[in-house]
Design a protein around this motif. Sequence first.
Motif, mmCIF file in Angstrom:
data_model
loop_
_atom_site.group_PDB
_atom_site.id
_atom_site.type_symbol
_atom_site.label_atom_id
_atom_site.label_comp_id
_atom_site.label_asym_id
_atom_site.label_seq_id
_atom_site.Cartn_x
_atom_site.Cartn_y
_atom_site.Cartn_z
ATOM 1 N N GLY A 240 0.845 -0.832 -0.221
ATOM 2 C CA GLY A 240 0.135 -0.344 0.179
ATOM 3 C C GLY A 240 0.849 1.406 0.270
ATOM 4 O O GLY A 240 0.957 2.171 -1.080
ATOM 5 N N LYS A 241 2.299 1.144 0.820
ATOM 6 C CA LYS A 241 2.683 2.241 1.064
ATOM 7 C C LYS A 241 3.868 2.767 -0.170
ATOM 8 O O LYS A 241 3.464 3.660 -0.963
ATOM 9 N N THR A 242 3.877 1.630 -1.053
ATOM 10 C CA THR A 242 4.761 1.770 -1.982
ATOM 11 C C THR A 242 4.073 2.352 -3.738
ATOM 12 O O THR A 242 4.134 2.614 -3.984
ATOM 13 N N LEU A 243 2.976 1.988 -3.488
ATOM 14 C CA LEU A 243 1.946 2.183 -4.338
ATOM 15 C C LEU A 243 0.777 3.600 -4.365
ATOM 16 O O LEU A 243 -0.222 3.762 -5.183
ATOM 17 N N GLY A 244 0.781 3.801 -3.384
ATOM 18 C CA GLY A 244 0.707 5.304 -2.991
ATOM 19 C C GLY A 244 -1.359 4.861 -2.673
ATOM 20 O O GLY A 244 -2.169 5.451 -2.865
ATOM 21 N N ALA A 245 -1.433 3.614 -2.501
ATOM 22 C CA ALA A 245 -2.768 3.222 -2.489
ATOM 23 C C ALA A 245 -3.875 3.374 -1.638
ATOM 24 O O ALA A 245 -4.637 2.420 -1.092
ATOM 25 N N GLY A 246 -2.611 4.147 -0.394
ATOM 26 C CA GLY A 246 -3.951 4.026 1.204
ATOM 27 C C GLY A 246 -4.961 5.357 1.631
ATOM 28 O O GLY A 246 -5.859 4.261 1.583
ATOM 29 N N PRO A 247 -4.982 5.836 0.129
ATOM 30 C CA PRO A 247 -6.151 6.374 0.101
ATOM 31 C C PRO A 247 -7.504 6.025 -0.508
ATOM 32 O O PRO A 247 -8.803 5.409 0.282
ATOM 33 N N ALA A 248 -7.602 4.751 -1.021
ATOM 34 C CA ALA A 248 -8.005 4.216 -2.042
ATOM 35 C C ALA A 248 -8.501 2.953 -1.086
ATOM 36 O O ALA A 248 -9.759 2.193 -0.916
#
Length: 649
Positions: A240-248
């Motif tokens: 999640g952190k490496t893909l910046g998927a936190g908000p989604a």
Amino acid sequence: MTSPPFGGPGGGPMRTRKADPADRAQLEESPVSLRRIGALFAPYRWQIAVVVALIVASSAISLANPFLVREVIDRAIPEQNVSLLVWAVIAMLAITVATAVFGVVQTWISTTVGQRIMHNLRTRVFTHLQRQSLGFFTRTRGGEIQSRLTNDIGGMQTVVTSTATSIASNVTTVIGTAIAMAVLSWRLSLLSLIVLPPAIWLTRKVALMRREITAQRQKALADMQTQIEESLSISGVQLGKTLGAGPALSERFSGTSTHLVDLEVRSQLSGRWRMATMSIIFSAIPALLYLAAGLPATSGGMTIGTLVAFTGLQTTLFRPLMGLLDVGVSVTSSLALFSRIFQYLDLPVEIDDPEKPVPMPREKVDGAVRFDQVGFRYENADRDALTDVTIDVPAGSSLALVGETGSGKTTLASLVARLHDPTSGRVTIDGVDLRDIRLAELSELVGVVSQETYLLHATIRENLRHARPEASDAEIEAAARAAQVHELISSLPDGYDTVVGARGHRFSGGEKQRIAIARTLLRDPRILVLDEATSALDNETERAVQAALDVVSRGRTTITIAHRLSTIRDADQIAVLDHGRVAERGTHEELRALGGRYAALLARGGGAGPTAEEGAVAERGATDVAPRVQARRRASGSEEAGDRVAVEV
């Protein structure tokens, strides 16, 4: 003891069920024999007979209570018959104590029987699955295996202590109560036959509506749990952190939670409606009985004691009768449990011990390995992974396997440990087919260090001793030193008693790899299979571990799947695989001079590969420049660095 058919111990709220479609599908796919189920319970037939007798006795003596109540109300109190009153009260207390004692004994026996059956099944399934080939675990989800070992076999306890005892209890209670009601008042019994069916229908209707909402709620909870496991695990957080998927991920979780709020409200409301319906029914039935008892046309000279006793029996009848309506569902669910368990027990063992094994004591094995016209195809594959592979690996020598991804290197090496059996041809050790060797002896002869390191969630010492439970601390330290990991372990606050964490996440890839190497070395195998064993190590550590492996490999037969040139240049022979066939075989120098596929792999080594001059030599197969290139490297001290060629695997 009359056990409540709805809810848990102590009589929770009543519920009604429908057969799970998954259970019906399971039984259609894999029918189960009642005789086979009976065989599981056969050793405990006397204990089961005692449980049934206790249930019948408990239900029977409980029916005496209404008659005692009638005697108290109709005779003892109006006639001031103290003796009758005292004996009636004593009898009521005795019945209560007896049913309680019967219930404790029944629970003890049924739980013991259930736990023993569970233990036997759990052990049998676990042992049987241990004998399955890697192919089974490749095509089967890990969660499914865990579910069958825990949930399905755990459900066996419910079958023995709840389903079976509840059915027996409900049957005896319904029969006994119906007889007692008829004895007390046949007129009120006829009225009950008119009132009970619509009451039962209404209760089931409301319960089924709630069941649908509850099913949706359970699914939403499962989705939420899956999101938590996937998003908040170590790997999930990193992704999640490496893909910046936190908000989604947060938005998705919020949506699931919002849906769950709505389902929770609906579930609570439907539960309240169910309880309200049952309250109305339980109030309406006695009211109708009182009305019938008070009307001259239907009373028939009924006494107050008879009315009170009958009303109590009527209430007692409703619950077990509802329970019997769920017998079909309970039986279907129980049979589905047995079907899933038996389905695993019936799995054929693809790789098993031979009927007449050839003794292969380690101290008498030299370790010569031969691949004799070996072919192999994975299940449902459209082509062979290996075709007509013939390679001799003399005892104590080394073989390196190289080739493009999917060329069959790992598959060929896995045959030595008999993780698979060849489709055609054979693999031998000292001339003995691996299929003629006991698996336990083969595991002592062959040690494997794979690219994917797996560590148990235990201490380092326990992880190492997993390879050889009887190993002493001195032997464990010696293996760790050979793998160049002893100093690292000793520097930890708890040393060898340090817990590695889930899947070894407390250590780097290289550290885990060295622990795995130490674990394999502890077995002291005659044959070593190194499946890119140093691929996760940095340059300096790789050199140290490779030097250690060179030492411990002396006198052993070693088969290495190569990742870097530094691990294979000194191999006695190198086999280049191409689409499952041996394209080339020879030493490093012979293959480089040949100018074929091996030389092409060297030329494509990238920044860690050979110089342009050496690459040109490899491409055109010339040999006259090679000595000058090597001499120049030795002079500049760069030969070691230049030899780190990343071969595609």
